[in-house]
Design a protein around this motif. Structure first.
Motif, short mmCIF file in Angstrom:
data_model
loop_
_atom_site.label_atom_id
_atom_site.label_comp_id
_atom_site.label_asym_id
_atom_site.label_seq_id
_atom_site.Cartn_x
_atom_site.Cartn_y
_atom_site.Cartn_z
N GLY A 106 57.28 -55.09 -25.18
CA GLY A 106 57.34 -56.17 -26.16
C GLY A 106 56.70 -57.45 -25.64
N ILE A 107 56.93 -57.79 -24.37
CA ILE A 107 56.32 -58.98 -23.77
C ILE A 107 54.81 -58.84 -23.76
N ARG B 8 53.43 -59.32 -27.34
CA ARG B 8 53.51 -60.71 -27.79
C ARG B 8 52.46 -61.58 -27.11
N GLU B 9 52.34 -61.45 -25.80
CA GLU B 9 51.38 -62.28 -25.08
C GLU B 9 49.95 -61.92 -25.45
N SER C 276 48.87 -60.79 -28.29
CA SER C 276 48.60 -61.34 -29.62
C SER C 276 48.30 -62.83 -29.56
N VAL C 277 49.13 -63.58 -28.82
CA VAL C 277 48.95 -65.03 -28.71
C VAL C 277 47.64 -65.37 -28.02
N THR D 215 60.28 -53.58 -30.48
CA THR D 215 58.95 -53.93 -30.00
C THR D 215 58.22 -54.63 -31.14
N PRO D 216 57.73 -55.86 -30.91
CA PRO D 216 57.09 -56.59 -32.00
C PRO D 216 55.81 -55.92 -32.45
N VAL E 225 51.93 -55.65 -33.38
CA VAL E 225 50.73 -56.31 -32.88
C VAL E 225 50.08 -57.02 -34.04
N GLU E 226 49.96 -58.33 -33.93
CA GLU E 226 49.37 -59.13 -35.00
C GLU E 226 48.18 -59.90 -34.45
#
Length: 403
Positions: free
Chosen positions: A139-140, A143-144, A146-147, A354-355, A357-358
């Protein structure tokens, strides 16, 4: 201790994919591959564990952090394939990547490749070895990634704050803290709780256990209707237990009945191992395995079983700091190369999502799970979703028919 166990298993079978953590993501839209590669390199720069390899010294694995060197992401050109051929080739290559072994001594332990059909149609294959990651870490990473992709695409610098500590700092702290009286108090609990665990109930096998070490994995997915899932929640609340405790009691009862009525039923369950806030933003192998043992030989009633399970789970969580590997070393059960010490069945109820993917301008979807290998005879992994409880079984087809 956690790392040492995976190192030991790696030495037994360097070609085994059992501890690979693969993902395959279908990407529709204009993915800027150099920007994506830069974002992935930045994640690896931030998290030293993703640049770590393991050097054997006197029979133990020592972590060696390699320099942060930006690198390209390889692209496999599959242009010109018809839709049916494209989908078939994606599945084949995704399975191949999921089962490709990692070299823990030379690395890298994070790998990525892109399958390209056209400028608007790609699949990203992303894999890590479990020795440097876990479910929370995935998940980390997402997120990272994507950002950073969005920032770099706009020509901006990374908006992520530098990490205050690294996974190696945690590992060193845990090693220095978990010793002496602290360690002995926790070990004494487990010695008492797992006395007799060698005579654990187990599922009857469809085939004799073989000497094969690297076992192929198969999966079966399922979904419980929302109405059933909500009813289970109500039953759990009515008895003052969590949904995990209720489902664990059900799984242990099933194992007891199918396992021939042995008194002690033993199940393994993963626990995040991040009980300190400083570890929450770190990628690394924090997850631990707890061994939950319940005596069912007296055939307790439903309410009594749930109360027993509640006490069992809370006590185990209060003594979760002993690494599973240290516990095995202390209890010294009879070892078999193709069987996990102390338990054969893993049960988990996942509550960390798990977020998705955006990435800007892109549509991204999972291609599906790639079963690489079976770590245990049988694993039952559940998660809560909007449509109800879902999940699946993963198992060793050399032992079970899979019906």
């Amino acid at each position: 201790q956690r790392l040492q166990r995976l190192w030991f298993l790696y030495q037994l079978d360097p070609e085994s994919p059992a501890y690979n953590m693969p993902q395959a993501l279908a990407v529709s839209g204009s993915l800027e591959v150099p920007v994506f590669a830069r974002a992935l390199s930045e994640v690896a720069r931030r998290h030293e564990v993703l640049r770590t390899v393991f050097e054997p010294v006197a029979g133990e694995a020592w972590q060696v952090v390699q320099p942060a060197v930006p690198g390209p992401v390889p692209v496999v050109d599959l242009g010109g394939l018809a839709e049916a051929s494209w989908q078939g080739e994606v599945r084949r290559l995704a399975r191949e990547d999921a089962r490709a072994p990692f070299d823990l001594e030379r690395g890298p332990l994070l790998r990525c490749a892109i399958l390209r059909r056209s400028a608007e149609d790609r699949v990203v294959l992303l894999s890590m070895h479990h020795v440097v990651s876990d479910g929370w870490s995935t998940g980390i990473l997402i997120r990272e990634l994507s950002v950073l992709y969005e920032a770099f695409r706009r020509g901006e610098a990374s908006p992520l704050a530098e990490l205050a500590l690294q996974y190696g700092d945690f590992a060193e702290w845990q090693r220095s803290w978990l010793q002496g009286e602290v360690l002995e108090a926790q070990l004494q609990f487990w010695r008492s709780r797992l006395a007799g665990a060698e005579s654990r109930a187990s599922l009857p096998l469809d085939r004799p256990r073989t000497a094969q070490v690297g076992r192929r994995g198969e999966q079966r997915a399922f979904l419980l209707p929302l109405e059933t899932s909500e009813r289970l929640q109500e039953v759990a609340r009515g008895h003052g237990v969590t949904l995990f405790m209720l489902l664990l009691a059900a799984v242990q009862t099933l194992l007891w009945r199918y396992g021939g009525g042995e008194d002690l039923v033993v199940v393994g369950t993963p626990i995040a191992g991040r009980n300190r806030i400083e570890t929450e933003p770190l990628i690394g192998f924090f997850v631990n395995t707890l061994v939950l043992a319940s005596g069912l030989g007296d055939d307790p009633g439903f309410s009594a079983l749930l109360e027993r399970t509640r006490e069992e789970v809370l006590s185990a969580f209060a003594h979760q700091d002993v690494p599973f590997e240290k516990l095995v070393e202390e209890l010294a059960p009879q070892r078999e190369a193709t069987r996990t010490p102390l338990f054969d069945v893993l049960f988990a109820l996942q509550n960390v999502e798990t977020p998705a993917v955006e990435l800007p301008g892109l549509r991204i979807a999972g291609v599906g799970e790639q079963a690489s290998a079976a770590k245990f005879d049988l694993s039952l992994i559940l998660s809560e979703g909007e449509r109800g409880l879902g999940g699946g079984f993963s198992y060793d087809p050399s032992l079970f028919d899979g019906a």
